[in-house]
Design a protein around this motif. Structure first.
Motif, mmCIF file in Angstrom:
data_model
loop_
_atom_site.group_PDB
_atom_site.id
_atom_site.type_symbol
_atom_site.label_atom_id
_atom_site.label_comp_id
_atom_site.label_asym_id
_atom_site.label_seq_id
_atom_site.Cartn_x
_atom_site.Cartn_y
_atom_site.Cartn_z
ATOM 1 N N TYR A 15 5.582 17.025 -59.306
ATOM 2 C CA TYR A 15 5.101 17.853 -59.092
ATOM 3 C C TYR A 15 3.856 16.445 -58.462
ATOM 4 C CZ TYR A 15 6.022 22.566 -59.924
ATOM 5 O OH TYR A 15 7.228 22.984 -59.177
ATOM 6 N N ARG A 50 10.792 23.407 -49.925
ATOM 7 C CA ARG A 50 10.055 24.358 -49.501
ATOM 8 C C ARG A 50 10.254 24.238 -48.329
ATOM 9 N NH1 ARG A 50 5.727 19.800 -50.339
ATOM 10 N NH2 ARG A 50 7.484 18.506 -49.724
ATOM 11 N N HIS A 145 7.666 27.452 -54.559
ATOM 12 C CA HIS A 145 7.277 28.213 -55.295
ATOM 13 C C HIS A 145 7.222 27.783 -56.987
ATOM 14 C CE1 HIS A 145 10.934 30.232 -56.467
ATOM 15 N NE2 HIS A 145 10.150 31.068 -57.596
ATOM 16 N N VAL A 146 5.674 28.148 -57.374
ATOM 17 C CA VAL A 146 5.531 28.258 -58.605
ATOM 18 C C VAL A 146 5.431 29.578 -59.590
ATOM 19 C CG1 VAL A 146 5.141 25.493 -59.077
ATOM 20 C CG2 VAL A 146 3.077 27.520 -58.979
ATOM 21 N N PHE A 166 -1.975 24.051 -54.581
ATOM 22 C CA PHE A 166 -0.115 23.866 -54.452
ATOM 23 C C PHE A 166 0.047 24.752 -53.133
ATOM 24 C CE2 PHE A 166 0.077 25.050 -59.187
ATOM 25 C CZ PHE A 166 1.477 23.608 -59.646
ATOM 26 N N CYS A 169 0.152 21.723 -50.738
ATOM 27 C CA CYS A 169 1.618 20.742 -50.269
ATOM 28 C C CYS A 169 3.091 21.971 -50.304
ATOM 29 C CB CYS A 169 2.361 20.669 -52.023
ATOM 30 S SG CYS A 169 0.970 19.402 -53.197
ATOM 31 N N ILE A 171 3.565 25.106 -51.518
ATOM 32 C CA ILE A 171 4.169 25.741 -52.604
ATOM 33 C C ILE A 171 3.262 27.166 -52.390
ATOM 34 C CG2 ILE A 171 4.432 25.901 -55.306
ATOM 35 C CD1 ILE A 171 4.769 22.573 -55.387
ATOM 36 N N LEU A 173 2.616 30.759 -54.905
ATOM 37 C CA LEU A 173 2.887 31.451 -55.905
ATOM 38 C C LEU A 173 2.947 32.022 -56.191
ATOM 39 C CD1 LEU A 173 -1.302 30.034 -56.734
ATOM 40 C CD2 LEU A 173 0.665 28.975 -57.334
#
Length: 335
Positions: A15, A50, A145-146, A166, A169, A171, A173
């Motif tokens: 990350y 991604r 995703h995170v 995020f 980037c 990404i 959530l």
């Protein structure tokens, strides 16, 4: 943002690389005693999910900036199980200030987390990535995703900045009902998988063990049974599993259905397959298994498949360690 990553491990570095590519300034806090204390750059091989759900493979270089400041917008703590206290002690000793994104497994209660943070703002989350570092080469994969604690439950002053970080980037959530409960459940699922993989495979060759597991319907059926049991261990901590139906759906189906489905998923989903084979920290995997095992035993939860699988994996790892150290029975007899 100005970001400090504690250590130079796989998740934090993966990350950190993405944050740096998005234009953020990233530094790493690496102990002088670490074998990676002098690393200034890493070759990166990333399977990137991604934008492409199948993952696109690329090569790159990551410049490692070592810690040069005492205050940061965000400190990313992603360390092996059981080492959060050490990481926080390093920050305290270095006089380093900044809110923490806790990006790893944590089996404790909220009160224990608050004690570890000692007044520092903390935002629990969980990465969806994996990999390995060999020498100066990072091989990793990352999803789109995170997991992150919900805004209404977070006690974090810069929540919007983490969202934007995020987002920069690419990404997204996902926010479960309760982040700590979700982490416990994820650890329990990993424990079920790891215990069965260790029981049947080589505990010191996790790649081969993972490949063997993903290709066997019989082993995957045992995984499903073990996860049903480990999820009950989580439920014994007053967790309402109905709030996590999506995470557990695949394990609720009859094993005759769920095991072939899992086998087909592993065969088709390169990202998931890659993340399974790249996770090579045996000690970390066994720590997760032991943590869930001890909780289940303490709470009196009936979990024969999981217990037997973990005990077999644990004993196998112990015999291997004895062999390496020369303390096993055979070595003692010849001494």
């Amino acid at each position: 943002m100005s970001i400090l990553v504690v250590g130079l491990g796989v998740i934090g570095t993966t990350y950190g690389y993405l944050f740096q590519k998005a234009g953020h300034h990233v530094e790493h806090l690496v102990r002088q005693s670490s074998t990676r204390a002098s690393v200034s750059s890493l070759e990166v091989e990333i399977l990137d999910g991604r934008r492409d759900p199948k993952g696109s493979l690329s090569q790159d270089q990551y410049t490692v900036h070592h810690r040069g400041h005492t205050s940061y917008d965000l400190i990313v703590v992603s360390v092996p199980q059981g080492r959060i206290a050490e990481a926080m002690a390093d920050l305290h000793t270095g006089g380093i200030e900044g809110p923490v994104l806790l990006f790893c497994g944590f089996w404790g209660e909220r009160e224990e987390l608050d004690r570890l943070m000692a007044g520092r703002a903390v935002l629990p989350g969980y990465p969806v990535a994996g990999g390995s570092i060999t020498g100066n080469r990072l091989a990793c994969c990352v999803f789109d995703h995170v997991m992150l604690e919900r805004r209404d439950k977070a006690r974090f002053p810069d929540y919007e900045r983490v969202e934007a970080l995020f987002g920069s980037c690419g990404i997204s959530l996902e926010r479960p009902h309760d982040m700590l409960e979700w982490i416990w459940l994820h650890m329990a699922i990993n424990a079920g998988v790891g215990a069965v993989a260790g029981m049947y495979g080589d505990v010191e060759d996790t790649t081969r063990a993972a490949e063997q597991l993903m290709g066997s319907s019989r082993m995957l059926a045992r995984v499903v049974k073990a996860i049903r049991e480990t999820s009950r261990i989580v439920a014994s901590r007053d967790v309402d599993l109905r709030r996590y139906r999506g995470e557990l759906l695949a394990y609720r189906l009859p094993t005759a259905v769920s095991a072939p489905l899992m086998k087909r998923m592993f065969a088709r989903n390169l990202l998931t397959r890659r993340i399974m084979t790249l996770h090579g920290n045996t000690d970390d995997l066994l720590f997760v298994c032991r943590t869930v095992y001890e909780q289940g035993r303490a709470n009196g939860i009936l979990a024969p498949v999981f217990y037997k699988s973990y005990e077999a994996a644990r004993d196998k790892a112990s015999r291997h360690d004895q062999h390496l150290s020369g303390t096993g029975p055979e070595r003692e007899e010849t001494a």
